[in-house]
Design an enzyme around this catalytic site. Structure first.
Site, PDB file in Angstrom:
ATOM      1  N   ASP A   1      31.417  39.424  27.911  1.00  0.00           N
ATOM      2  CA  ASP A   1      32.687  39.993  28.382  1.00  0.00           C
ATOM      3  C   ASP A   1      32.666  40.000  29.908  1.00  0.00           C
ATOM      4  OD1 ASP A   1      33.005  40.424  25.703  1.00  0.00           O
ATOM      5  OD2 ASP A   1      32.994  42.608  25.815  1.00  0.00           O
TER       6      ASP A   1
ATOM      7  N   ASP B   1      42.675  43.877  16.199  1.00  0.00           N
ATOM      8  CA  ASP B   1      41.972  45.016  16.800  1.00  0.00           C
ATOM      9  C   ASP B   1      42.574  46.280  16.194  1.00  0.00           C
ATOM     10  OD1 ASP B   1      40.672  43.128  18.366  1.00  0.00           O
ATOM     11  OD2 ASP B   1      42.140  43.293  19.966  1.00  0.00           O
TER      12      ASP B   1
END
Length: 251
Positions: free
Chosen positions: A11, A130
């Site tokens: 990330d 998500d």
């Protein structure tokens, strides 16, 4: 039983490899150069990485240069995510040489376009679900979207080839995956599912591998690797079905 594919997460925020807690901006722990992180996972045997531009996901900037450097330098397959919401950002992402892209917010905010790119690009498109409870989270998890199962049905009808399912409450918490959520998703689609969020131990990976027959294809692992809960070498062995203890000893 088939093996579980592992995707170590890289990330990127502000040009650095980071890990967030529950996806909240500002909670990041910084782990240095994303290219070094990706190289470390490749050297340990990874065939894939899950590469995320967090600044693009939050709408606060872009790490396109750092992302491109990682993809160009690596020999592994890349699943690319973060800020891919329209035709221009999709074409840029696909043009990086990544194996596939993970579309999140666009699936909620622009369903017609999302269905069109699924038809056009097929297996190069994964849809990120998500999830908070039974609701979807959008815009870097800062807004609530629709019902996850209604969205799943619509995307299934459009021919979506793969889902990346993240339990937001578990992400970065090292509390274990949300097996109930993963089972409920797998029960409602025949497309493969990539599990994300909460993985903390080799036992978690064993349990996820046990779900391969119902549709769990792969797992994204982040914080547990970066803080040293286990090595990627051991994780890959468990994903192949080898018996490894939590201390890394073969049995």
């Amino acid at each position: 039983m088939d093996s579980l594919t592992l995707l170590p997460a890289v990330d990127v925020k502000g040009g650095q490899a980071v890990q967030l807690v529950q996806g909240v901006d500002g909670t990041e722990k910084v782990f240095g150069d994303p290219l070094e992180a990706a190289r470390r996972w490749q050297d340990a045997g990874a065939e894939w990485i899950h590469l995320v531009d967090l600044d693009a996901a939050f709408g606060t900037g872009s790490n396109a240069e750092a992302i491109g450097r990682v993809i160009d330098a690596m020999d592994l397959k890349v699943e690319l995510s973060g800020g891919i919401r329209d035709e221009a950002s999709l074409e840029r992402a696909l043009g990086t040489g990544c194996e596939r892209v993970n579309i999140g917010t666009a699936a909620l905010e622009n369903p017609e376009w999302c269905e069109e790119i699924i038809r056009r690009h097929g297996d190069r498109i994964a849809i990120g679900l998500d999830v908070k409870g039974d609701k979807l989270a959008a815009r870097g998890w800062t807004r609530e979207g629709g019902n996850v199962y209604e969205t799943l049905k619509r995307l299934d009808d459009a021919g979506c080839k793969r889902y990346v399912v993240t339990d937001v409450a578990s992400d970065g918490m090292l509390t274990g995956p949300n097996y109930e959520l993963l089972g409920a998703i797998c029960a409602r689609t025949e497309s493969p599912v990539v599990a994300s969020g909460g993985i903390s131990s080799l036992e978690d990976l064993r349990r996820l591998r046990g779900l391969v027959p119902i549709g769990i294809e792969a797992a994204i692992i982040g914080t547990a690797l970066y803080v040293g809960n286990f090595t990627l070498t051991d994780a890959l062995a468990v994903a192949r079905g080898e018996e490894i203890t939590e201390h890394g000893d073969a049995q």
